[in-house]
Design a protein around this motif. Structure first.
Motif, PDB file in Angstrom:
ATOM      1  N   GLY A  30      62.119  17.400  42.737  1.00 23.37           N
ATOM      2  CA  GLY A  30      60.821  18.046  42.845  1.00 23.37           C
ATOM      3  C   GLY A  30      60.291  18.515  41.505  1.00 23.37           C
ATOM      4  O   GLY A  30      61.048  18.720  40.548  1.00 23.37           O
ATOM      5  N   ILE A  31      58.980  18.665  41.455  1.00 22.92           N
ATOM      6  CA  ILE A  31      58.329  19.149  40.238  1.00 22.92           C
ATOM      7  C   ILE A  31      57.144  20.021  40.641  1.00 22.92           C
ATOM      8  O   ILE A  31      56.456  19.726  41.625  1.00 22.92           O
ATOM      9  N   GLN A  32      56.934  21.086  39.896  1.00 18.75           N
ATOM     10  CA  GLN A  32      55.908  22.044  40.261  1.00 18.75           C
ATOM     11  C   GLN A  32      54.537  21.630  39.733  1.00 18.75           C
ATOM     12  O   GLN A  32      54.398  21.217  38.574  1.00 18.75           O
ATOM     13  N   VAL A  33      53.555  21.748  40.613  1.00 20.94           N
ATOM     14  CA  VAL A  33      52.152  21.587  40.243  1.00 20.94           C
ATOM     15  C   VAL A  33      51.440  22.883  40.616  1.00 20.94           C
ATOM     16  O   VAL A  33      51.503  23.317  41.765  1.00 20.94           O
ATOM     17  N   THR A  34      50.794  23.493  39.639  1.00 19.72           N
ATOM     18  CA  THR A  34      50.066  24.730  39.872  1.00 19.72           C
ATOM     19  C   THR A  34      48.613  24.544  39.444  1.00 19.72           C
ATOM     20  O   THR A  34      48.351  24.145  38.307  1.00 19.72           O
ATOM     21  N   VAL A  35      47.708  24.828  40.364  1.00 18.77           N
ATOM     22  CA  VAL A  35      46.281  24.691  40.095  1.00 18.77           C
ATOM     23  C   VAL A  35      45.657  26.077  40.106  1.00 18.77           C
ATOM     24  O   VAL A  35      45.698  26.774  41.116  1.00 18.77           O
ATOM     25  N   GLN A  57      48.328   9.747  41.069  1.00 16.64           N
ATOM     26  CA  GLN A  57      47.194  10.242  40.297  1.00 16.64           C
ATOM     27  C   GLN A  57      46.448  11.247  41.158  1.00 16.64           C
ATOM     28  O   GLN A  57      46.000  10.916  42.262  1.00 16.64           O
ATOM     29  N   MET A  58      46.308  12.465  40.665  1.00 18.24           N
ATOM     30  CA  MET A  58      45.685  13.545  41.421  1.00 18.24           C
ATOM     31  C   MET A  58      44.436  14.004  40.695  1.00 18.24           C
ATOM     32  O   MET A  58      44.514  14.494  39.569  1.00 18.24           O
ATOM     33  N   MET A 108      57.986   3.980  48.945  1.00 18.18           N
ATOM     34  CA  MET A 108      58.044   5.239  48.215  1.00 18.18           C
ATOM     35  C   MET A 108      56.982   6.194  48.752  1.00 18.18           C
ATOM     36  O   MET A 108      55.921   5.764  49.224  1.00 18.18           O
ATOM     37  N   ALA A 109      57.262   7.461  48.625  1.00 15.74           N
ATOM     38  CA  ALA A 109      56.320   8.454  49.130  1.00 15.74           C
ATOM     39  C   ALA A 109      56.350   9.703  48.272  1.00 15.74           C
ATOM     40  O   ALA A 109      57.319   9.952  47.550  1.00 15.74           O
ATOM     41  N   TRP A 110      55.282  10.461  48.381  1.00 15.69           N
ATOM     42  CA  TRP A 110      55.210  11.794  47.799  1.00 15.69           C
ATOM     43  C   TRP A 110      55.005  12.798  48.929  1.00 15.69           C
ATOM     44  O   TRP A 110      54.163  12.588  49.811  1.00 15.69           O
ATOM     45  N   PHE A 111      55.769  13.858  48.852  1.00 13.88           N
ATOM     46  CA  PHE A 111      55.603  15.004  49.737  1.00 13.88           C
ATOM     47  C   PHE A 111      55.389  16.231  48.863  1.00 13.88           C
ATOM     48  O   PHE A 111      55.676  16.211  47.671  1.00 13.88           O
ATOM     49  N   ARG A 112      54.909  17.287  49.476  1.00 11.97           N
ATOM     50  CA  ARG A 112      54.765  18.537  48.737  1.00 11.97           C
ATOM     51  C   ARG A 112      55.112  19.714  49.629  1.00 11.97           C
ATOM     52  O   ARG A 112      55.029  19.632  50.846  1.00 11.97           O
ATOM     53  N   GLN A 113      55.521  20.793  48.986  1.00 11.96           N
ATOM     54  CA  GLN A 113      55.858  22.007  49.713  1.00 11.96           C
ATOM     55  C   GLN A 113      55.191  23.191  49.044  1.00 11.96           C
ATOM     56  O   GLN A 113      55.648  23.666  47.990  1.00 11.96           O
ATOM     57  N   PRO A 114      54.092  23.655  49.632  1.00  6.56           N
ATOM     58  CA  PRO A 114      53.411  24.841  49.076  1.00  6.56           C
ATOM     59  C   PRO A 114      54.281  26.071  49.256  1.00  6.56           C
ATOM     60  O   PRO A 114      55.168  26.092  50.128  1.00  6.56           O
ATOM     61  N   GLU A 166      44.624  24.861  46.520  1.00  8.79           N
ATOM     62  CA  GLU A 166      45.381  24.494  47.727  1.00  8.79           C
ATOM     63  C   GLU A 166      46.362  23.343  47.470  1.00  8.79           C
ATOM     64  O   GLU A 166      47.225  23.072  48.299  1.00  8.79           O
ATOM     65  N   ASP A 167      46.226  22.665  46.352  1.00  9.03           N
ATOM     66  CA  ASP A 167      47.162  21.599  45.989  1.00  9.03           C
ATOM     67  C   ASP A 167      48.400  22.143  45.288  1.00  9.03           C
ATOM     68  O   ASP A 167      49.331  21.382  44.988  1.00  9.03           O
ATOM     69  N   THR A 168      48.427  23.434  45.007  1.00  9.90           N
ATOM     70  CA  THR A 168      49.591  24.042  44.371  1.00  9.90           C
ATOM     71  C   THR A 168      50.817  23.907  45.261  1.00  9.90           C
ATOM     72  O   THR A 168      50.797  24.295  46.430  1.00  9.90           O
ATOM     73  N   ALA A 169      51.875  23.321  44.714  1.00 11.48           N
ATOM     74  CA  ALA A 169      53.078  23.060  45.498  1.00 11.48           C
ATOM     75  C   ALA A 169      54.144  22.452  44.602  1.00 11.48           C
ATOM     76  O   ALA A 169      53.860  22.027  43.478  1.00 11.48           O
ATOM     77  N   ALA A 170      55.356  22.401  45.130  1.00 10.27           N
ATOM     78  CA  ALA A 170      56.390  21.567  44.533  1.00 10.27           C
ATOM     79  C   ALA A 170      56.222  20.168  45.117  1.00 10.27           C
ATOM     80  O   ALA A 170      56.141  20.031  46.346  1.00 10.27           O
ATOM     81  N   TYR A 171      56.154  19.172  44.272  1.00  7.61           N
ATOM     82  CA  TYR A 171      55.932  17.792  44.709  1.00  7.61           C
ATOM     83  C   TYR A 171      57.244  17.017  44.599  1.00  7.61           C
ATOM     84  O   TYR A 171      57.927  17.085  43.571  1.00  7.61           O
TER      85      TYR A 171
END
Length: 122
Positions: free
Chosen positions: A115-120, A82-83, A34-40, A89-94
Protein backbone atom coordinates in the motif's frame (compact mmCIF):
# COMPACT_ATOMS: atom_id res chain seq x y z
CA UNK A 1 4.25 -16.07 -5.79
CA UNK A 2 3.90 -12.54 -7.06
CA UNK A 3 5.47 -9.57 -5.31
CA UNK A 4 3.88 -6.17 -5.77
CA UNK A 5 5.40 -2.81 -4.87
CA UNK A 6 3.49 0.45 -5.16
CA UNK A 7 5.02 3.86 -5.77
CA UNK A 8 3.98 7.39 -6.67
CA UNK A 9 1.80 8.34 -3.75
CA UNK A 10 2.04 11.54 -1.76
CA UNK A 11 0.33 14.81 -0.92
CA UNK A 12 -1.53 16.78 -3.57
CA UNK A 13 -3.99 19.67 -3.56
CA UNK A 14 -7.59 19.19 -4.58
CA UNK A 15 -7.93 19.32 -8.34
CA UNK A 16 -4.45 17.96 -8.85
CA UNK A 17 -3.17 14.70 -10.29
CA UNK A 18 -1.04 11.77 -9.23
CA UNK A 19 0.14 8.67 -11.02
CA UNK A 20 0.52 5.50 -9.02
CA UNK A 21 2.63 2.63 -10.25
CA UNK A 22 2.81 -1.00 -9.17
CA UNK A 23 5.82 -3.08 -10.11
CA UNK A 24 5.33 -6.84 -10.18
CA UNK A 25 7.92 -9.57 -9.88
CA UNK A 26 7.79 -13.32 -9.60
CA UNK A 27 5.45 -15.33 -11.79
CA UNK A 28 4.45 -14.27 -15.29
CA UNK A 29 2.83 -10.85 -15.12
CA UNK A 30 0.60 -11.58 -18.09
CA UNK A 31 -1.02 -14.39 -16.15
CA UNK A 32 -2.70 -11.92 -13.81
CA UNK A 33 -5.40 -9.35 -13.95
CA UNK A 34 -4.43 -6.34 -11.86
CA UNK A 35 -6.46 -4.04 -9.68
CA UNK A 36 -6.26 -1.05 -7.40
CA UNK A 37 -8.13 -0.84 -4.14
CA UNK A 38 -8.11 1.88 -1.53
CA UNK A 39 -8.84 2.16 2.16
CA UNK A 40 -9.83 5.58 3.48
CA UNK A 41 -9.15 6.30 7.15
CA UNK A 42 -11.58 4.41 9.35
CA UNK A 43 -13.32 2.73 6.43
CA UNK A 44 -13.26 -0.61 4.66
CA UNK A 45 -11.12 -1.38 1.66
CA UNK A 46 -12.92 -0.53 -1.58
CA UNK A 47 -12.49 -1.29 -5.25
CA UNK A 48 -11.06 1.44 -7.45
CA UNK A 49 -10.14 -0.05 -10.83
CA UNK A 50 -9.13 -3.29 -12.51
CA UNK A 51 -7.58 -4.32 -15.81
CA UNK A 52 -7.58 -7.65 -17.61
CA UNK A 53 -4.46 -9.66 -18.35
CA UNK A 54 -4.15 -8.30 -21.87
CA UNK A 55 -5.16 -4.78 -20.90
CA UNK A 56 -8.10 -4.96 -23.27
CA UNK A 57 -10.75 -4.62 -20.57
CA UNK A 58 -10.91 -2.12 -17.74
CA UNK A 59 -13.34 -1.67 -14.86
CA UNK A 60 -13.90 1.29 -12.57
CA UNK A 61 -15.74 2.21 -9.44
CA UNK A 62 -18.48 4.74 -10.08
CA UNK A 63 -16.76 7.23 -7.81
CA UNK A 64 -13.62 7.39 -9.96
CA UNK A 65 -14.92 6.75 -13.48
CA UNK A 66 -13.93 9.55 -15.79
CA UNK A 67 -11.21 10.77 -13.42
CA UNK A 68 -8.95 7.73 -12.98
CA UNK A 69 -7.37 5.58 -15.67
CA UNK A 70 -5.82 2.17 -15.14
CA UNK A 71 -3.24 0.87 -17.60
CA UNK A 72 -0.57 -1.79 -17.75
CA UNK A 73 2.74 -2.30 -19.49
CA UNK A 74 3.27 -6.03 -19.84
CA UNK A 75 6.79 -5.53 -21.17
CA UNK A 76 7.75 -3.76 -17.93
CA UNK A 77 5.57 -5.79 -15.52
CA UNK A 78 3.93 -2.60 -14.33
CA UNK A 79 0.41 -1.33 -13.78
CA UNK A 80 -0.44 2.34 -13.41
CA UNK A 81 -3.28 4.36 -12.00
CA UNK A 82 -3.51 7.88 -13.36
CA UNK A 83 -5.63 9.96 -10.98
CA UNK A 84 -6.94 13.33 -12.11
CA UNK A 85 -9.26 15.90 -10.55
CA UNK A 86 -8.49 14.58 -7.11
CA UNK A 87 -10.71 15.49 -4.18
CA UNK A 88 -10.20 15.08 -0.41
CA UNK A 89 -12.55 12.07 -0.62
CA UNK A 90 -9.83 10.28 -2.60
CA UNK A 91 -7.54 10.36 0.44
CA UNK A 92 -6.69 6.76 1.29
CA UNK A 93 -4.05 4.08 1.33
CA UNK A 94 -3.97 2.63 -2.18
CA UNK A 95 -3.20 -1.03 -2.76
CA UNK A 96 -2.22 -2.97 -5.86
CA UNK A 97 -3.58 -6.50 -6.19
CA UNK A 98 -3.32 -9.45 -8.59
CA UNK A 99 -5.38 -12.52 -9.45
CA UNK A 100 -5.89 -14.57 -12.64
CA UNK A 101 -9.17 -12.84 -13.57
CA UNK A 102 -10.38 -9.33 -12.83
CA UNK A 103 -12.81 -8.90 -9.98
CA UNK A 104 -14.24 -6.01 -7.98
CA UNK A 105 -14.17 -8.00 -4.73
CA UNK A 106 -11.07 -7.52 -2.61
CA UNK A 107 -11.38 -10.96 -1.01
CA UNK A 108 -10.93 -12.57 -4.45
CA UNK A 109 -7.38 -11.33 -4.83
CA UNK A 110 -4.41 -13.57 -4.18
CA UNK A 111 -1.56 -11.08 -4.00
CA UNK A 112 -1.29 -7.62 -2.51
CA UNK A 113 1.21 -4.83 -2.28
CA UNK A 114 1.89 -3.10 1.03
CA UNK A 115 0.00 0.00 0.00
CA UNK A 116 0.90 3.63 -0.49
CA UNK A 117 -0.66 6.74 0.98
CA UNK A 118 -2.42 9.35 -1.12
CA UNK A 119 -3.51 12.51 0.67
CA UNK A 120 -5.55 15.21 -1.04
CA UNK A 121 -5.73 18.53 0.73
CA UNK A 122 -8.63 20.95 0.31
Amino acid sequence: QVQLVESGGGLVQAGGSLRLSCAASGRSFTGYAMAWFRQPPGKEREFVAAISRSGGSTYYAVSVKGRFTISRDNAKNTVHLQMNSLTPEDTAAYYCAARPYASKSYDHYDYWGRGIQVTVSS
